[in-house]
Design a protein around this motif. Structure first.
Motif, PDB file in Angstrom:
ATOM      1  N   TRP A  76      47.942 -12.603 -21.529  1.00  0.00           N
ATOM      2  CA  TRP A  76      48.946 -12.014 -22.629  1.00  0.00           C
ATOM      3  C   TRP A  76      49.715 -10.935 -21.788  1.00  0.00           C
ATOM      4  N   ILE A  77      50.892 -10.850 -22.039  1.00  0.00           N
ATOM      5  CA  ILE A  77      51.716  -9.793 -21.266  1.00  0.00           C
ATOM      6  C   ILE A  77      52.304  -9.052 -22.558  1.00  0.00           C
ATOM      7  N   LYS A  78      52.482  -7.675 -22.047  1.00  0.00           N
ATOM      8  CA  LYS A  78      53.204  -7.056 -23.228  1.00  0.00           C
ATOM      9  C   LYS A  78      54.674  -6.474 -22.579  1.00  0.00           C
ATOM     10  N   GLN A  79      55.579  -6.478 -23.329  1.00  0.00           N
ATOM     11  CA  GLN A  79      56.829  -5.832 -22.944  1.00  0.00           C
ATOM     12  C   GLN A  79      57.521  -4.888 -24.129  1.00  0.00           C
ATOM     13  N   GLN A  80      57.458  -3.618 -23.832  1.00  0.00           N
ATOM     14  CA  GLN A  80      58.140  -2.706 -24.749  1.00  0.00           C
ATOM     15  C   GLN A  80      59.542  -2.639 -24.566  1.00  0.00           C
ATOM     16  N   PRO A  81      60.253  -2.292 -25.933  1.00  0.00           N
ATOM     17  CA  PRO A  81      61.906  -2.536 -25.864  1.00  0.00           C
ATOM     18  C   PRO A  81      62.497  -1.574 -24.426  1.00  0.00           C
ATOM     19  N   THR A 139      49.635   2.058 -33.188  1.00  0.00           N
ATOM     20  CA  THR A 139      50.500   3.039 -33.263  1.00  0.00           C
ATOM     21  C   THR A 139      51.857   2.488 -32.760  1.00  0.00           C
ATOM     22  N   SER A 140      52.881   3.518 -32.862  1.00  0.00           N
ATOM     23  CA  SER A 140      54.281   3.182 -32.295  1.00  0.00           C
ATOM     24  C   SER A 140      54.094   2.620 -30.938  1.00  0.00           C
ATOM     25  N   GLU A 141      53.429   3.075 -30.201  1.00  0.00           N
ATOM     26  CA  GLU A 141      53.275   2.623 -28.432  1.00  0.00           C
ATOM     27  C   GLU A 141      52.784   0.939 -28.486  1.00  0.00           C
ATOM     28  N   ASP A 142      52.509   0.613 -29.803  1.00  0.00           N
ATOM     29  CA  ASP A 142      51.987  -0.871 -29.675  1.00  0.00           C
ATOM     30  C   ASP A 142      53.265  -1.685 -29.866  1.00  0.00           C
ATOM     31  N   SER A 143      54.348  -1.102 -30.363  1.00  0.00           N
ATOM     32  CA  SER A 143      55.464  -1.544 -30.813  1.00  0.00           C
ATOM     33  C   SER A 143      56.122  -2.474 -29.517  1.00  0.00           C
ATOM     34  N   ALA A 144      56.217  -3.767 -29.481  1.00  0.00           N
ATOM     35  CA  ALA A 144      56.439  -4.611 -28.361  1.00  0.00           C
ATOM     36  C   ALA A 144      56.724  -5.708 -28.653  1.00  0.00           C
ATOM     37  N   VAL A 145      57.122  -6.800 -27.591  1.00  0.00           N
ATOM     38  CA  VAL A 145      56.966  -8.077 -27.591  1.00  0.00           C
ATOM     39  C   VAL A 145      55.800  -8.541 -26.708  1.00  0.00           C
ATOM     40  N   TYR A 146      55.186  -9.576 -27.288  1.00  0.00           N
ATOM     41  CA  TYR A 146      54.032  -9.832 -26.630  1.00  0.00           C
ATOM     42  C   TYR A 146      53.778 -11.430 -26.444  1.00  0.00           C
ATOM     43  N   PHE A 147      53.779 -11.692 -25.122  1.00  0.00           N
ATOM     44  CA  PHE A 147      53.928 -12.974 -24.512  1.00  0.00           C
ATOM     45  C   PHE A 147      52.534 -13.668 -24.142  1.00  0.00           C
TER      46      PHE A 147
END
Lengths: 120, 105
Positions: A36-41, A87-95
């Protein structure tokens, strides 16, 4: 052909949890890790962790210990990631992403991504 | 291992030879891959193990490097190469660079 189909976009409130899914097809689900990979805006990519569906073993980026929990359901060939205390820091696209046959850490198949928006 | 990519933004013309750089904070031992990400899409693997071309990727893409310094080269830029390019190391932990956004003039 290998496909990773992720669940739909989520709008969630701060402090809550969310569970997103990644349904695998076209290969033996229990033979490959699922990462799993995270990509914030507007930002780069960040590795969260992996699960080996064959035995449920997991490994996490230290940064996501306590934030992300990875599980897998062999019967449905589906991997899950739960994110808690949002939290707002978790707003992201998750692959979700599957490694190549020649390397356990290079990803050649990716899901389409799930956008998680944390907002009150 | 931290990865620093340069430049962060590159503007080039169709047909140009383009070189993107990636520098590690430690020796990467050639465990370096390159991904291409187009707007709204998932990343796509181009190169692994420094210079191995992923199946189906055009031969205009190539990789090189050793130690801490690595390069992705596009020999002749096509319009469809508009994207952000990320380097990725898997020698010690798994980390991505911050990306180079490639614009077409």
């Amino acid at each position: 052909q290998v496909q990773l189909q992720q669940s739909g976009a989520e709008l969630v409130k701060p402090g809550s949890s969310v569970k997103i899914s990644c349904k695998a097809s076209g290969y033996t689900f229990t033979s490959y890790d699922m990462h799993w990979i995270k990509q914030q805006p507007g930002n780069g990519l960040e590795w969260i962790g992996w699960i080996y569906p064959g035995n449920g073993n997991t490994k996490y980026n230290q940064k996501f210990n306590g934030k992300a929990t990875l599980t897998a359901d062999k019967s449905s060939s589906t991997a899950y990631m739960q994110l808690s205390s949002l939290t707002s820091e978790d707003s992201a696209v998750y692959f979700c992403a599957r490694p190549a046959w020649y390397s356990g850490d290079v990803f050649d198949y990716w899901g389409q991504g799930v956008m998680v928006t944390v907002s009150s | 291992i931290q990865l620093t990519q340069s430049p962060s933004l590159l503007s080039a013309s169709v047909g140009d030879r383009v070189t993107l750089s990636c520098k590690g904070s430690q020796n990467i031992n050639n465990y370096l891959a390159w991904y291409q990400q187009k707007l709204g899409e998932a990343p796509k693997l181009l190169i692994y193990k420094t210079n191995s071309l992923q199946t189906g990727i055009p031969s205009r893409f190539s990789g090189s490097g050793s130690g801490t310094d690595y390069t992705l080269t596009i020999s002749s830029l096509h319009s469809e190469d508009l994207a952000t390019y990320y380097c990725y190391q898997y020698n010690n932990g798994l980390t991505f660079g911050s990306g180079t956004k490639l614009e077409i003039k």
